[in-house]
Design an enzyme around this catalytic site. Structure first.
Site, mmCIF file in Angstrom:
data_model
loop_
_atom_site.group_PDB
_atom_site.id
_atom_site.type_symbol
_atom_site.label_atom_id
_atom_site.label_comp_id
_atom_site.label_asym_id
_atom_site.label_seq_id
_atom_site.Cartn_x
_atom_site.Cartn_y
_atom_site.Cartn_z
ATOM 1 N N HIS A 55 -42.660 -27.828 -9.889
ATOM 2 C CA HIS A 55 -43.886 -28.550 -9.504
ATOM 3 C C HIS A 55 -44.226 -29.623 -10.548
ATOM 4 O O HIS A 55 -44.700 -30.707 -10.204
ATOM 5 C CB HIS A 55 -45.067 -27.585 -9.402
ATOM 6 N N GLN A 174 -37.959 -29.384 5.103
ATOM 7 C CA GLN A 174 -39.394 -29.728 5.083
ATOM 8 C C GLN A 174 -39.578 -31.218 4.768
ATOM 9 O O GLN A 174 -40.406 -31.902 5.384
ATOM 10 C CB GLN A 174 -40.113 -28.867 4.044
HETATM 11 O O1 PAF Z 1 -43.841 -26.886 -0.077
HETATM 12 C C1 PAF Z 1 -44.929 -26.277 -0.107
HETATM 13 O O2 PAF Z 1 -45.335 -25.713 -1.126
HETATM 14 C C2 PAF Z 1 -45.766 -26.210 1.163
HETATM 15 O O3 PAF Z 1 -44.961 -26.094 2.282
HETATM 16 C C3 PAF Z 1 -46.744 -27.393 1.295
HETATM 17 C C4 PAF Z 1 -45.989 -28.699 1.452
HETATM 18 C C5 PAF Z 1 -47.654 -27.450 0.096
HETATM 19 C C6 PAF Z 1 -47.599 -27.203 2.544
HETATM 20 O O4 PAF Z 1 -48.348 -26.036 2.484
#
Ligand code: PAF
Length: 307
Positions: A55, A174
């Site tokens: 992150h 995603q």
């Molecule tokens: O990747 C993630 O942590 C989640 O899928 C997100 C993009 C924050 C959506 O809840």
């Protein structure tokens, strides 16, 4: 709304390294509206918390591309299936705040469900992710997952109104689904992908790694090894894709990992590769005990193509 610096909670006393925490869109708008008036570019880093170096790499990429960074933290119930780990998903707000402050994030946005889904989860408007990208792989194994993701990400986009939104390549499918959301709904947001951050063993950083026992961690690191081995075989066009996928699955099972899928796909759209397709992604999901892990690698095919 609070300034998080250990120097008191008055906006007037904030310093350039203080981070503001807001829970309501109006509070957020008061800050971001001002930034927009000043012509500052805003990046959003959406997260579900339990932050790790992966992150922080997103925050750093955001800082490199924008003037101000908003990190959102919300564990979104609509992207978890009924039997999934929503309840036990690690919630570590205090530690997350410390990491974000150290990373010099500008605003932490922590909406709760009444803010994100104001009419309740049962009465919420739900978006449906594009089936061509979302129905296979993760989507096939976690029905409704990407619908939940696009439903929450669209709401976050509406509330934050960023110029840029940052997503990790670890969740590669995603990333594609969100790119499509932006394109299809006409959001004027640039999606910035960030390469996966890995532990020294090669294991992709993930909040779910916290569930792993030490021996499971060791087993889990084979996911990356097998992906890399398969990538070099795909690259040289050594064997048929189907055969390579099957051999990889067998290897993973030998390491005690139960395979949901292991698939070589086109990088651009996750289609099954045809002869001329050179930019490929190998994507996999495995179970290590009760923990589900995903990972993927890019491969540019140079050898004679076998399908
Ligand atoms: O990747 C993630 O942590 C989640 O899928 C997100 C993009 C924050 C959506 O809840």
């Amino acid at each position: 709304m609070s300034w998080l610096s250990g120097k008191g909670d008055s906006p007037a006393g904030n310093t350039s390294t203080d981070m503001l925490r807001v829970e309501l869109p109006e509070q957020l708008e008061a800050v971001t509206g001002q930034w927009r008036q000043e012509g500052l570019k805003i990046a959003l880093v959406p997260t579900m918390g339990n932050l790790h170096e992966g992150h922080l790499a997103l925050v750093e990429a955001a800082q490199n591309e924008a003037d101000r960074v908003v990190c959102s933290l919300y564990v979104n119930p609509t992207q978890f299936g009924e039997d999934e780990d929503f309840e036990r998903y690690p919630r570590t707000l205090e530690a997350d705040i410390t990491l974000l402050q150290e990373a010099e994030c500008d605003v932490l946005f922590t909406p709760d469900s009444r803010v994100v889904y104001p009419n309740g989860l049962d009465n919420a408007v739900h978006l449906v992710a594009s089936p061509d990208l979302a129905a296979s792989l993760e989507g096939a194994n976690r029905p409704g997952h990407f619908d939940g993701v696009v439903s929450v990400v669209a709401r976050l986009f509406n509330m934050v109104k960023p110029d840029i939104a940052v997503f990790g390549e670890k969740d590669y499918q995603q990333l594609l689904v969100i790119r499509r959301l932006v394109e299809d709904l006409g959001y004027r947001i640039r999606i910035l992908p960030v390469p996966t951050v890995r532990e020294p063993s090669g294991l992709a950083m993930s909040s779910r790694n916290n569930y792993l026992e030490p021996l499971q961690r060791e087993a889990a690191s084979h996911l990356q090894t097998v992906l890399q081995e398969t990538a070099s075989r795909v690259k040289g066009g050594q064997a048929e894709m189907k055969k390579l996928e099957l051999e990889a699955e067998i290897k993973l099972e030998q390491h005690g990992l139960r395979v949901d899928y292991f698939a070589v796909r086109c990088s651009e759209d996750l289609a099954i590769p045809q002869k001329g397709d050179r930019h490929l992604r190998i994507l996999a999901a495995v179970w290590c005990g009760n923990t589900r892990l995903i990972d993927n690698v890019f491969v540019k095919r140079v050898g004679i193509c076998k399908i």
